[in-house]
Write a protein that holds these residues in place. Structure first.
Motif, PDB file in Angstrom:
ATOM      1  N   VAL A 189       0.823  -1.209   0.000  1.00 26.12           N
ATOM      2  CA  VAL A 189       0.000   0.000   0.000  1.00 26.12           C
ATOM      3  C   VAL A 189       0.862   1.266   0.000  1.00 26.12           C
ATOM      4  O   VAL A 189       0.622   2.195  -0.781  1.00 26.12           O
ATOM      5  CB  VAL A 189      -0.961  -0.011   1.215  1.00 26.12           C
ATOM      6  CG1 VAL A 189      -1.774   1.263   1.278  1.00 26.12           C
ATOM      7  CG2 VAL A 189      -1.873  -1.224   1.143  1.00 26.12           C
ATOM      8  N   GLY A 190       1.872   1.273   0.849  1.00 24.75           N
ATOM      9  CA  GLY A 190       2.729   2.452   0.952  1.00 24.75           C
ATOM     10  C   GLY A 190       3.417   2.768  -0.369  1.00 24.75           C
ATOM     11  O   GLY A 190       3.484   3.922  -0.785  1.00 24.75           O
ATOM     12  N   THR A 191       3.909   1.743  -1.044  1.00 29.50           N
ATOM     13  CA  THR A 191       4.622   1.965  -2.294  1.00 29.50           C
ATOM     14  C   THR A 191       3.674   2.463  -3.381  1.00 29.50           C
ATOM     15  O   THR A 191       3.995   3.402  -4.117  1.00 29.50           O
ATOM     16  CB  THR A 191       5.316   0.663  -2.749  1.00 29.50           C
ATOM     17  OG1 THR A 191       6.147   0.208  -1.690  1.00 29.50           O
ATOM     18  CG2 THR A 191       6.140   0.885  -3.990  1.00 29.50           C
ATOM     19  N   LEU A 192       2.488   1.834  -3.470  1.00 28.56           N
ATOM     20  CA  LEU A 192       1.522   2.243  -4.487  1.00 28.56           C
ATOM     21  C   LEU A 192       1.149   3.709  -4.334  1.00 28.56           C
ATOM     22  O   LEU A 192       1.177   4.489  -5.292  1.00 28.56           O
ATOM     23  CB  LEU A 192       0.249   1.404  -4.341  1.00 28.56           C
ATOM     24  CG  LEU A 192       0.131   0.265  -5.339  1.00 28.56           C
ATOM     25  CD1 LEU A 192      -1.019  -0.645  -4.945  1.00 28.56           C
ATOM     26  CD2 LEU A 192      -0.102   0.847  -6.732  1.00 28.56           C
ATOM     27  N   ILE A 193       0.779   4.085  -3.093  1.00 29.35           N
ATOM     28  CA  ILE A 193       0.373   5.466  -2.846  1.00 29.35           C
ATOM     29  C   ILE A 193       1.538   6.411  -3.141  1.00 29.35           C
ATOM     30  O   ILE A 193       1.369   7.455  -3.780  1.00 29.35           O
ATOM     31  CB  ILE A 193      -0.122   5.634  -1.389  1.00 29.35           C
ATOM     32  CG1 ILE A 193      -1.390   4.813  -1.183  1.00 29.35           C
ATOM     33  CG2 ILE A 193      -0.372   7.105  -1.072  1.00 29.35           C
ATOM     34  CD1 ILE A 193      -1.972   4.914   0.207  1.00 29.35           C
ATOM     35  N   HIS A 194       2.723   6.035  -2.712  1.00 28.19           N
ATOM     36  CA  HIS A 194       3.903   6.875  -2.930  1.00 28.19           C
ATOM     37  C   HIS A 194       4.124   7.130  -4.421  1.00 28.19           C
ATOM     38  O   HIS A 194       4.319   8.267  -4.851  1.00 28.19           O
ATOM     39  CB  HIS A 194       5.143   6.208  -2.332  1.00 28.19           C
ATOM     40  CG  HIS A 194       6.440   6.869  -2.686  1.00 28.19           C
ATOM     41  ND1 HIS A 194       6.969   7.891  -1.932  1.00 28.19           N
ATOM     42  CD2 HIS A 194       7.289   6.684  -3.715  1.00 28.19           C
ATOM     43  CE1 HIS A 194       8.096   8.296  -2.495  1.00 28.19           C
ATOM     44  NE2 HIS A 194       8.313   7.573  -3.584  1.00 28.19           N
ATOM     45  N   VAL A 195       4.083   6.072  -5.212  1.00 25.99           N
ATOM     46  CA  VAL A 195       4.398   6.215  -6.632  1.00 25.99           C
ATOM     47  C   VAL A 195       3.328   7.050  -7.337  1.00 25.99           C
ATOM     48  O   VAL A 195       3.646   7.957  -8.116  1.00 25.99           O
ATOM     49  CB  VAL A 195       4.564   4.833  -7.300  1.00 25.99           C
ATOM     50  CG1 VAL A 195       4.700   4.976  -8.800  1.00 25.99           C
ATOM     51  CG2 VAL A 195       5.779   4.118  -6.729  1.00 25.99           C
ATOM     52  N   LEU A 196       2.053   6.788  -7.034  1.00 27.72           N
ATOM     53  CA  LEU A 196       0.977   7.535  -7.696  1.00 27.72           C
ATOM     54  C   LEU A 196       1.011   9.011  -7.315  1.00 27.72           C
ATOM     55  O   LEU A 196       0.964   9.898  -8.168  1.00 27.72           O
ATOM     56  CB  LEU A 196      -0.388   6.941  -7.339  1.00 27.72           C
ATOM     57  CG  LEU A 196      -0.749   5.698  -8.143  1.00 27.72           C
ATOM     58  CD1 LEU A 196      -2.068   5.130  -7.650  1.00 27.72           C
ATOM     59  CD2 LEU A 196      -0.832   6.036  -9.633  1.00 27.72           C
ATOM     60  N   PHE A 197       1.096   9.270  -6.012  1.00 29.99           N
ATOM     61  CA  PHE A 197       1.066  10.643  -5.522  1.00 29.99           C
ATOM     62  C   PHE A 197       2.282  11.423  -6.019  1.00 29.99           C
ATOM     63  O   PHE A 197       2.154  12.535  -6.540  1.00 29.99           O
ATOM     64  CB  PHE A 197       1.034  10.610  -3.983  1.00 29.99           C
ATOM     65  CG  PHE A 197       0.796  11.953  -3.338  1.00 29.99           C
ATOM     66  CD1 PHE A 197      -0.428  12.582  -3.458  1.00 29.99           C
ATOM     67  CD2 PHE A 197       1.792  12.565  -2.595  1.00 29.99           C
ATOM     68  CE1 PHE A 197      -0.652  13.816  -2.848  1.00 29.99           C
ATOM     69  CE2 PHE A 197       1.573  13.801  -1.981  1.00 29.99           C
ATOM     70  CZ  PHE A 197       0.344  14.415  -2.122  1.00 29.99           C
ATOM     71  N   THR A 198       3.455  10.810  -5.913  1.00 28.80           N
ATOM     72  CA  THR A 198       4.673  11.507  -6.329  1.00 28.80           C
ATOM     73  C   THR A 198       4.675  11.760  -7.837  1.00 28.80           C
ATOM     74  O   THR A 198       5.078  12.828  -8.291  1.00 28.80           O
ATOM     75  CB  THR A 198       5.926  10.713  -5.912  1.00 28.80           C
ATOM     76  OG1 THR A 198       5.870  10.471  -4.507  1.00 28.80           O
ATOM     77  CG2 THR A 198       7.200  11.480  -6.217  1.00 28.80           C
ATOM     78  N   SER A 199       4.164  10.806  -8.623  1.00 26.19           N
ATOM     79  CA  SER A 199       4.207  11.052 -10.070  1.00 26.19           C
ATOM     80  C   SER A 199       3.166  12.082 -10.506  1.00 26.19           C
ATOM     81  O   SER A 199       3.389  12.797 -11.486  1.00 26.19           O
ATOM     82  CB  SER A 199       4.101   9.759 -10.881  1.00 26.19           C
ATOM     83  OG  SER A 199       3.192   8.876 -10.340  1.00 26.19           O
ATOM     84  N   TYR A 202       3.305   4.688   8.888  1.00 35.82           N
ATOM     85  CA  TYR A 202       4.238   4.105   7.924  1.00 35.82           C
ATOM     86  C   TYR A 202       3.958   4.591   6.503  1.00 35.82           C
ATOM     87  O   TYR A 202       4.810   4.526   5.648  1.00 35.82           O
ATOM     88  CB  TYR A 202       4.131   2.577   7.917  1.00 35.82           C
ATOM     89  CG  TYR A 202       4.399   1.914   9.247  1.00 35.82           C
ATOM     90  CD1 TYR A 202       5.369   2.421  10.099  1.00 35.82           C
ATOM     91  CD2 TYR A 202       3.688   0.793   9.640  1.00 35.82           C
ATOM     92  CE1 TYR A 202       5.614   1.806  11.313  1.00 35.82           C
ATOM     93  CE2 TYR A 202       3.934   0.171  10.845  1.00 35.82           C
ATOM     94  CZ  TYR A 202       4.893   0.680  11.684  1.00 35.82           C
ATOM     95  OH  TYR A 202       5.142   0.075  12.872  1.00 35.82           O
ATOM     96  N   ILE A 203       2.706   4.986   6.265  1.00 36.43           N
ATOM     97  CA  ILE A 203       2.274   5.256   4.887  1.00 36.43           C
ATOM     98  C   ILE A 203       2.271   6.748   4.582  1.00 36.43           C
ATOM     99  O   ILE A 203       2.871   7.194   3.606  1.00 36.43           O
ATOM    100  CB  ILE A 203       0.841   4.708   4.669  1.00 36.43           C
ATOM    101  CG1 ILE A 203       0.725   3.293   5.195  1.00 36.43           C
ATOM    102  CG2 ILE A 203       0.419   4.882   3.207  1.00 36.43           C
ATOM    103  CD1 ILE A 203       0.917   2.196   4.241  1.00 36.43           C
ATOM    104  N   VAL A 204       1.569   7.531   5.411  1.00 38.10           N
ATOM    105  CA  VAL A 204       1.303   8.931   5.077  1.00 38.10           C
ATOM    106  C   VAL A 204       2.576   9.785   4.984  1.00 38.10           C
ATOM    107  O   VAL A 204       2.776  10.431   3.958  1.00 38.10           O
ATOM    108  CB  VAL A 204       0.271   9.536   6.060  1.00 38.10           C
ATOM    109  CG1 VAL A 204       0.043  11.002   5.761  1.00 38.10           C
ATOM    110  CG2 VAL A 204      -1.041   8.771   5.980  1.00 38.10           C
TER     111      VAL A 204
END
Lengths: 300, 296
Positions: free
Chosen positions: B83-93, B143-145
């Motif tokens: 979950v953390g990686t998915l959100i990170h990649v989408l939000f950052t891109s 861990y995620i936000v």
């Protein structure tokens, strides 16, 4: 202007979440630094706590641990600068001289591996290898007659810096070399041809062509390394630290963590952290300035 | 001339020896750990097990894998990694795409706001206070936000997106597609190489993290595998406790495991996912760091 702004609201709305994110997660903690100048306590909050002026900064000089912690930090980082910093450069230069492509690829693959393994595991591997009961290093040293009986390496405060820096060097060797390998790949092949015609040997080519060509990259990495002189990171130290070596293994980073989270001295911990950040920023700017004056290369 | 050739030859041999030494020093510690983890735990304590297991057993792995606390830790780490990686990649891109549009009004100002955070930060305690005020402490969201966005990754993605020719987007724009549709339909698929690299990097980061778990959570149920392992590695008492609970689960293995060998088995279990994705990591990371170094 305003109309144009409205016209691109979609693109604007993509960037704002990022700015808002940074305001919350980076800029609000920067405001939180004011607690270094206050007597912060959890109940009254940042705004409600009493001002303390520079009291927490003055405390550095009365803190019996501070001199030792600063000394440990500098010793570890100067050793790292002398050993772990040049290692990837030398590795990249030597790798470039390996003639078999297959062998080179294999070595590269192996050398990247430690970078992707966590410090917990890597530290565990180090502790295991150095262990007095089952460590292969002790076994080898005894077989060679250098040691008479197993030595508890992790329990000797004086060995800590060597173990840490050797670990960091090994963990960063292949990864750190990538950037230099990329720089070497960019060197004009004609220069080597010309040197060959002039009768230059391999060492001469390495020394007179390859090394000067990657100097720009080296200088930039050096600026980063100098600005990180007070940085040791927590992860590797907390894994390798134990009650026996604490005297030599406590650094500013771990000290800030312990002051804050174990002794609950929030304001003092923040003051130490702030002093460190300011010095780091100063080191970055000065290293950059010196480098610009001498080599005409810099970050900004 | 012949002396140069001899020198060159000697250098080649020296060089190969250095490289072999690097390989041995890098892989050796993994090998000793594998060997120890496959050896009878009580026998291991007698010492002398280095190159091959003396009394082979899978018991240490069995003991590690039946423990419910370890299982829970794997769930937590798995959740944050996916979950953390998915959100990170989408939000950052998304932000990277916005910032890659040169017509963006205020772009230089935004860039200054973004870049400043790379050189200066609030530090540990102010961050802790913020997380406390936001109610993030002792939740899995800590861990995620805070890891949703990374300036460094944004710069890497942004420099890649800049290289996508605008002509590709022109026809879609003619059809009246908005920026969000362009982003989802064209930009994201075209950015696959850089996104793959960032996804792998960020996944490894999540898998390897323990420090945030140590600082911002106190509940055992939120423990990550790395934190669990950290406690096993640094505290003999903790490792003893894990061993005792394993013995309670599988009493028949009592003569085969020890805290020491369980620790080694745990280290291997946690490394295996990294070793499995390693071929993919290799394929993408060199590309990733190259793109990054053009900018940096």
């Amino acid at each position: 202007m305003f109309k144009k702004f409205i016209g691109q609201w979609e693109t604007q709305s993509m960037v704002w979440p990022g700015i808002i994110f940074l305001i919350i997660f980076s800029y609000i903690p920067m405001y939180g630094i004011v607690i270094a100048f206050k007597d912060y306590n959890l109940l009254e909050g940042i705004a409600g706590s009493e001002w303390a002026g520079l009291e927490h900064f003055r405390e550095f000089f009365n803190d019996p641990n501070f001199a030792q912690v600063l000394k440990n930090t500098l010793t570890i980082n100067l050793l790292a600068l002398a050993v772990a910093f040049p290692a990837p450069i030398i590795f990249a230069l030597l790798l470039n001289e390996v003639t078999s492509t297959k062998f080179r690829r294999f070595i590269q693959s192996v050398s990247y591996l430690p970078h992707f393994v966590s410090w917990v595991i890597f530290g565990g591997l180090i502790i295991n290898v150095l262990s007095p009961s089952n460590g292969v290093i002790n076994e080898i040293l005894i077989q060679l007659g250098i040691l008479k009986e197993p030595l508890n390496f992790m329990g000797e405060p004086h060995y800590f810096k060597y173990i840490l820096v050797a670990g960091e060097m090994l963990k960063g060797l292949g990864w750190g070399a990538i950037i230099y390998i990329a720089a070497i790949a960019g060197v004009d092949a004609e220069m080597y041809e010309a040197a060959k015609i002039d009768g230059a040997g391999r060492f001469q080519k390495m020394w007179h062509i390859t090394l000067p060509s990657i100097m720009g990259t080296i200088v930039i990495m050096l600026i980063f390394a100098i600005s990180a002189l007070l940085n040791t990171g927590f992860e590797q130290i907390l894994v390798l630290q134990n009650a026996l070596n604490r005297e030599m293994s406590e650094t500013i980073d771990t000290y800030v963590y312990k002051l804050g989270f174990q002794s609950m001295r929030y304001s003092y911990s923040t003051a130490v952290g702030l002093a460190k950040s300011v010095i780091a920023l100063f080191l970055l700017v000065s290293a950059n300035y010196v480098s610009k004056r001498i080599t005409d290369k810099g970050l900004f | 001339m012949s002396s140069t050739r001899f020198g060159s030859r000697a250098f080649d041999i020296f060089n190969v020896l250095v490289m072999i030494a690097v390989v041995i020093v890098t892989l050796g510690p993994f090998w000793f750990t594998i060997v120890g983890s496959l050896n009878n735990g009580l026998d291991y304590l007698r010492g002398g097990v280095y190159f091959w297991p003396r009394e082979f057993t899978w018991a240490n792995y069995r003991a590690v894998l039946v423990d419910s606390t370890i299982y829970q830790a794997f769930m937590v780490t798995g959740f944050r990694t996916i979950v953390g990686t998915l959100i990170h990649v989408l939000f950052t891109s998304l932000i990277a795409y916005g910032m890659s549009r040169t017509y963006l009004i205020g772009r230089n100002f935004y860039m200054a706001v973004i870049m400043f955070t790379m050189f200066f930060g609030g530090g540990l305690i102010p961050t802790y206070i913020l997380y406390k005020d936001l109610g993030l402490l002792n939740t899995v969201w800590v861990y995620i936000v805070p890891g949703m966005f990374s300036v460094w990754d944004m710069i890497i993605i942004m420099s890649f997106m800049r290289t996508i020719p605008d002509a590709l987007l022109e026809s879609a724009r003619m059809d009246g597609a908005g920026e969000y549709r362009l982003f989802l339909q064209f930009i994201l698929p075209l950015s696959k190489p850089v996104l793959a690299a960032i996804t792998l990097f960020n996944g490894v980061y999540h898998w390897n993290s323990y420090f945030d778990a140590m600082m911002f959570t106190t509940k055992d149920s939120l423990q990550t595998v790395q934190l669990f392992l950290m406690r096993m590695v640094t505290s003999a008492d903790f490792a003893q406790g894990v061993n005792a609970s394993a013995l309670a689960n599988i009493p028949s293995q009592a003569m085969k495991i020890s805290p020491e060998t369980m620790k080694l088995a745990m280290m291997m279990v946690v490394s295996i996912p990294i070793i499995l994705i390693y071929p993919f990591l290799q394929k993408y990371f060199v590309k990733g760091i190259m793109i990054g170094s053009i900018k940096g």
